[in-house]
Scaffold this active site. Structure first.
Site, PDB file in Angstrom:
ATOM      1  N   SER A  64       0.801  -1.236   0.000  1.00 26.32           N
ATOM      2  CA  SER A  64       0.000   0.000   0.000  1.00 26.32           C
ATOM      3  C   SER A  64       0.829   1.280   0.000  1.00 26.32           C
ATOM      4  CB  SER A  64      -0.922   0.029   1.214  1.00 26.32           C
ATOM      5  OG  SER A  64      -1.996  -0.847   1.023  1.00 26.32           O
ATOM      6  N   LYS A  67       0.566   3.424  -2.969  1.00 26.46           N
ATOM      7  CA  LYS A  67      -0.622   4.246  -3.238  1.00 26.46           C
ATOM      8  C   LYS A  67      -0.301   5.737  -3.189  1.00 26.46           C
ATOM      9  CE  LYS A  67      -3.786   0.776  -1.309  1.00 26.46           C
ATOM     10  NZ  LYS A  67      -4.441   0.359  -0.060  1.00 26.46           N
ATOM     11  N   TYR A 189      -3.149  -2.345 -10.550  1.00 24.48           N
ATOM     12  CA  TYR A 189      -3.120  -2.153  -9.094  1.00 24.48           C
ATOM     13  C   TYR A 189      -2.259  -3.220  -8.405  1.00 24.48           C
ATOM     14  CZ  TYR A 189      -4.737  -2.185  -4.253  1.00 24.48           C
ATOM     15  OH  TYR A 189      -4.769  -2.189  -2.874  1.00 24.48           O
ATOM     16  N   TYR A 240      -5.002   3.953   7.963  1.00 26.68           N
ATOM     17  CA  TYR A 240      -6.369   3.425   8.039  1.00 26.68           C
ATOM     18  C   TYR A 240      -6.983   3.676   9.406  1.00 26.68           C
ATOM     19  CZ  TYR A 240      -4.081   1.448   4.065  1.00 26.68           C
ATOM     20  OH  TYR A 240      -3.359   1.320   2.932  1.00 26.68           O
ATOM     21  N   VAL A 258       1.278  -3.807   3.814  1.00 18.04           N
ATOM     22  CA  VAL A 258       1.219  -5.114   4.467  1.00 18.04           C
ATOM     23  C   VAL A 258       2.482  -5.959   4.241  1.00 18.04           C
ATOM     24  CG1 VAL A 258      -1.305  -5.300   4.617  1.00 18.04           C
ATOM     25  CG2 VAL A 258      -0.116  -6.151   2.582  1.00 18.04           C
TER      26      VAL A 258
END
Ligand code: DON
Length: 304
Positions: A64, A67, A189, A240, A258
């Site tokens: 992530s 991103k 992605y 998050y 992760v």
């Protein structure tokens, strides 16, 4: 004068004495085989000497963390129109939750949860001629490092098991917030998430966010306003449902993945990248969070 070498060595030694209660991510099968017995840290200071400790040279799956890089590319290509397709509010939910997305009619809460990043991937597919190649070239350019690559095994592994991401993408499509075919968007992605870097390369790739939009190669990629906004999104949404905790404990904009990586930064001062594969229940690196908290507490160098 802060003795950064000593600070990093102290953190490394202290963490060796802590039980790592984290667990390596296993929902992407290829990530499950990474040894938990790893800890790396790299401090990249703007126009000053850099420092490192532990396994900072070992490459890992950035997941992530990518991103933020895809958001930066999309923002530089389409500007503020990106905010017509996603919001900038923290979700308070895990990174892959679907309920808010349905309630809010296909507008993801922010670009750093999976739904938002999938819309960003859709934008990049529409804007780039050869999306995967062009995005890789962008990241290599930011970090000034042509050896950075996708790990195809990790991308394939997630493609075979990423059912929640398929559900997310189809939900986005049903609300008209995905212009390209689901398979094409997710192929991009999964590849961006499968980028591999070590702590040094990751800190180099994030250099522009601490250096007013100017990358390692002294090229301007983002305006000051765009950097301000991306750093604000990292602070409020980068972890998050643990974003509040990270701001509280560490006090820096940052992003986790992760694969166990975390990168955080103090504008105009430094970028700090850590890697420890064991994740806490919220999906953020257990030892990485501890290392970052110790660093800003020992040095007093946070945004607060
Ligand atoms: O889409 C996924 O689930 C992964 N490729 C990335 C998730 C991730 O890294 C969340 N960060 N902590």
């Amino acid at each position: 004068m802060i003795d950064y070498k000593q600070v990093l060595e102290d953190i490394h030694t202290e963490l060796l004495g802590i039980e790592d209660t984290g667990e390596v991510a296993s929902y992407i099968p290829e990530l499950a085989s990474v040894s938990q017995d790893n800890f790396g840290i790299y401090l990249n200071r703007i126009n000053e000497e850099n420092y490192c400790a532990g396994n900072w040279k070992t490459r890992f799956s950035v997941q992530s963390i990518s991103k933020v890089l895809s958001l930066a590319k999309a923002l530089s290509l389409v500007g503020t129109s990106i905010w017509n397709r996603m919001d900038v509010e923290p979700s308070g939910d895990p990174f892959n939750h679907l309920s808010l997305l349905e309630m809010e009619e296909g507008i993801p809460r922010n670009p750093l949860i999976n739904a938002g990043a999938i819309v960003v991937a859709d934008i990049l597919i529409s804007e780039l001629k050869n999306p995967k190649e062009d995005f890789l070239a962008y990241v290599r350019g930011l970090a000034n490092d042509a050896t950075i690559n996708y790990n195809e095994r990790v991308a394939t592994s997630e493609k075979a098991t990423g059912f929640k991401n398929y559900a997310t993408a189809y939900l986005l499509k049903s609300f008209g917030n995905l212009n390209n075919p689901v398979d094409q968007v997710l192929d991009f992605y999964f590849h961006q998430c499968a980028l591999e870097m070590n702590c040094e390369q990751l800190s180099n790739a994030f250099y522009l966010f601490a250096n007013r939009g100017i990358c390692m190669r002294n090229k301007a990629h983002l305006t000051l306003t765009q950097v301000k906004r991306i750093n604000a999104i990292m602070l409020t949404c980068g972890f998050y449902d643990e974003a509040g905790e990270f701001a509280f404990e560490v006090g820096l904009p940052g992003k986790s993945g992760v694969g166990g990586g975390i990168v955080a930064l103090l504008p105009n001062e430094y970028i700090l990248a850590t890697w420890a594969p064991g994740l806490n229940p919220k999906g953020n690196s257990y030892l990485g969070m501890q290392a970052l908290e110790r660093f800003t507490t020992k040095t007093g160098a946070s945004i607060f």
